[in-house]
Design a protein around this motif. Structure first.
Motif, PDB file in Angstrom:
ATOM      1  N   THR A  36       0.848  -1.182   0.000  1.00 19.01           N
ATOM      2  CA  THR A  36       0.000   0.000   0.000  1.00 19.01           C
ATOM      3  C   THR A  36       0.892   1.243   0.000  1.00 19.01           C
ATOM      4  OG1 THR A  36      -0.049   0.099   2.407  1.00 19.01           O
ATOM      5  CG2 THR A  36      -1.781  -1.215   1.331  1.00 19.01           C
ATOM      6  N   ASN A  37       0.298   2.405  -0.224  1.00 20.63           N
ATOM      7  CA  ASN A  37       1.077   3.643  -0.205  1.00 20.63           C
ATOM      8  C   ASN A  37       1.759   3.892   1.143  1.00 20.63           C
ATOM      9  OD1 ASN A  37       0.730   4.282  -2.874  1.00 20.63           O
ATOM     10  ND2 ASN A  37      -1.073   5.547  -2.518  1.00 20.63           N
ATOM     11  N   PRO A  38       1.063   3.726   2.296  1.00 16.81           N
ATOM     12  CA  PRO A  38       1.754   3.927   3.577  1.00 16.81           C
ATOM     13  C   PRO A  38       2.940   2.967   3.734  1.00 16.81           C
ATOM     14  CG  PRO A  38      -0.607   3.907   3.920  1.00 16.81           C
ATOM     15  CD  PRO A  38      -0.384   3.506   2.493  1.00 16.81           C
ATOM     16  N   HIS A  39       2.768   1.736   3.293  1.00 18.93           N
ATOM     17  CA  HIS A  39       3.837   0.742   3.357  1.00 18.93           C
ATOM     18  C   HIS A  39       5.038   1.207   2.530  1.00 18.93           C
ATOM     19  CE1 HIS A  39       6.049  -2.849   2.130  1.00 18.93           C
ATOM     20  NE2 HIS A  39       5.519  -3.486   3.148  1.00 18.93           N
ATOM     21  N   GLN A  40       4.796   1.620   1.301  1.00 16.25           N
ATOM     22  CA  GLN A  40       5.880   2.022   0.409  1.00 16.25           C
ATOM     23  C   GLN A  40       6.598   3.273   0.914  1.00 16.25           C
ATOM     24  OE1 GLN A  40       6.805   0.130  -2.497  1.00 16.25           O
ATOM     25  NE2 GLN A  40       8.597   1.315  -1.914  1.00 16.25           N
ATOM     26  N   ARG A  41       5.837   4.241   1.416  1.00 15.53           N
ATOM     27  CA  ARG A  41       6.456   5.465   1.961  1.00 15.53           C
ATOM     28  C   ARG A  41       7.365   5.139   3.145  1.00 15.53           C
ATOM     29  NH1 ARG A  41       1.415   7.793   1.033  1.00 15.53           N
ATOM     30  NH2 ARG A  41       0.840   7.533   3.211  1.00 15.53           N
ATOM     31  N   LEU A  42       6.870   4.275   4.024  1.00 20.24           N
ATOM     32  CA  LEU A  42       7.655   3.902   5.198  1.00 20.24           C
ATOM     33  C   LEU A  42       8.904   3.115   4.790  1.00 20.24           C
ATOM     34  CD1 LEU A  42       7.953   3.968   8.226  1.00 20.24           C
ATOM     35  CD2 LEU A  42       6.413   1.994   8.375  1.00 20.24           C
ATOM     36  N   GLN A  43       8.769   2.222   3.831  1.00 16.76           N
ATOM     37  CA  GLN A  43       9.935   1.475   3.350  1.00 16.76           C
ATOM     38  C   GLN A  43      10.978   2.433   2.760  1.00 16.76           C
ATOM     39  OE1 GLN A  43       9.177  -1.537   0.368  1.00 16.76           O
ATOM     40  NE2 GLN A  43      11.254  -2.316   0.475  1.00 16.76           N
ATOM     41  N   ASN A  44      10.536   3.386   1.970  1.00 20.97           N
ATOM     42  CA  ASN A  44      11.458   4.363   1.387  1.00 20.97           C
ATOM     43  C   ASN A  44      12.166   5.179   2.471  1.00 20.97           C
ATOM     44  OD1 ASN A  44      10.659   3.496  -1.144  1.00 20.97           O
ATOM     45  ND2 ASN A  44       9.294   5.231  -1.502  1.00 20.97           N
ATOM     46  N   SER A  45      11.413   5.652   3.453  1.00 25.06           N
ATOM     47  CA  SER A  45      11.997   6.460   4.529  1.00 25.06           C
ATOM     48  C   SER A  45      12.980   5.653   5.370  1.00 25.06           C
ATOM     49  CB  SER A  45      10.898   7.017   5.440  1.00 25.06           C
ATOM     50  OG  SER A  45      10.093   7.922   4.745  1.00 25.06           O
ATOM     51  N   LEU A  46      12.602   4.429   5.701  1.00 27.48           N
ATOM     52  CA  LEU A  46      13.497   3.563   6.484  1.00 27.48           C
ATOM     53  C   LEU A  46      14.772   3.252   5.710  1.00 27.48           C
ATOM     54  CD1 LEU A  46      11.179   0.920   8.168  1.00 27.48           C
ATOM     55  CD2 LEU A  46      12.920   2.286   9.308  1.00 27.48           C
ATOM     56  N   THR A  47      14.630   2.941   4.443  1.00 24.69           N
ATOM     57  CA  THR A  47      15.787   2.616   3.616  1.00 24.69           C
ATOM     58  C   THR A  47      16.737   3.802   3.541  1.00 24.69           C
ATOM     59  OG1 THR A  47      14.470   1.068   2.308  1.00 24.69           O
ATOM     60  CG2 THR A  47      16.528   1.832   1.337  1.00 24.69           C
ATOM     61  N   ARG A  48      16.200   4.985   3.340  1.00 29.22           N
ATOM     62  CA  ARG A  48      17.027   6.196   3.274  1.00 29.22           C
ATOM     63  C   ARG A  48      17.745   6.419   4.612  1.00 29.22           C
ATOM     64  NH1 ARG A  48      13.764   8.988   0.699  1.00 29.22           N
ATOM     65  NH2 ARG A  48      12.398   9.572   2.397  1.00 29.22           N
ATOM     66  N   SER A  49      17.023   6.342   5.709  1.00 28.38           N
ATOM     67  CA  SER A  49      17.607   6.573   7.026  1.00 28.38           C
ATOM     68  C   SER A  49      18.684   5.540   7.351  1.00 28.38           C
ATOM     69  CB  SER A  49      16.501   6.529   8.089  1.00 28.38           C
ATOM     70  OG  SER A  49      17.037   6.687   9.372  1.00 28.38           O
ATOM     71  N   LEU A  50      18.396   4.275   7.094  1.00 26.85           N
ATOM     72  CA  LEU A  50      19.374   3.224   7.388  1.00 26.85           C
ATOM     73  C   LEU A  50      20.588   3.332   6.472  1.00 26.85           C
ATOM     74  CD1 LEU A  50      16.906   0.258   7.961  1.00 26.85           C
ATOM     75  CD2 LEU A  50      18.343   1.372   9.703  1.00 26.85           C
TER      76      LEU A  50
END
Length: 175
Positions: A36-50
């Protein structure tokens, strides 16, 4: 019952359609729900931060194929691991495995957590994309995890592996 080798040959040979994400669980393919969109946004943010937090000799894999045993491979949302010439990413190389869940929360906290524990994944996080809560699974055993802890979005998350000691984040800061 398919082995991981059989499944990979079927997919690479075109015998299995790959227009949907598949995982091999105990020798059988399962279709993974679409993100879903919330899932994808969170994955993108986590990936960037990590990615900004780990050393250059580590990979922040986005939906990599992670082989848990001869009959099971999964594609978690994020895996941090050390680069290697090995043909496949295996559980013993995974420093941190993260699943982001909205529609798959029950599966990720239940059957998938049991598979991760049996494979020896030392640090498995399931992040609820809706509530922004993380469930940290640690101390893997054959019968499940010895330590399971839920953290709220305001609480600091830090990986267990010593090579990730400087990594810390709060889910509340990611959106």
């Amino acid at each position: 019952m398919l082995t991981v080798e059989d499944a990979i040959r079927l997919v690479q040979g075109g015998a299995i359609r790959t227009d949907r994400k598949l995982e091999l669980i105990r020798g059988q393919f399962i279709v993974v729900p679409r993100k879903t969109n919330p899932h994808q946004r969170l994955q993108n943010s986590l990936t960037r931060s990590l990615g900004e937090s780990v050393s250059a000799d580590l990979a922040v894999g986005i939906t990599p194929t992670l082989q848990l045993d001869d009959f099971t491979y999964v594609e978690p949302d994020i895996v941090i691991y050390r680069y290697s010439e090995a043909p496949r990413l295996t559980a013993d190389r995974a420093m941190l495995v993260i699943e982001i869940a909205d529609t798959s929360l029950g599966f990720d906290l239940g059957p998938k957590a049991a598979l991760m524990a049996r494979a020896g994944v030392a640090d498995y996080w399931v992040i609820n994309a809706q509530a922004l809560e993380a469930t940290l699974h640690r101390e893997p055993r054959a019968d499940g995890y010895g330590s399971i802890r839920r953290l709220l979005k305001e609480e600091a998350l830090g990986p267990l592996h010593p090579d990730l000691a400087g990594v810390s984040l709060r889910l509340a800061d990611l959106r």
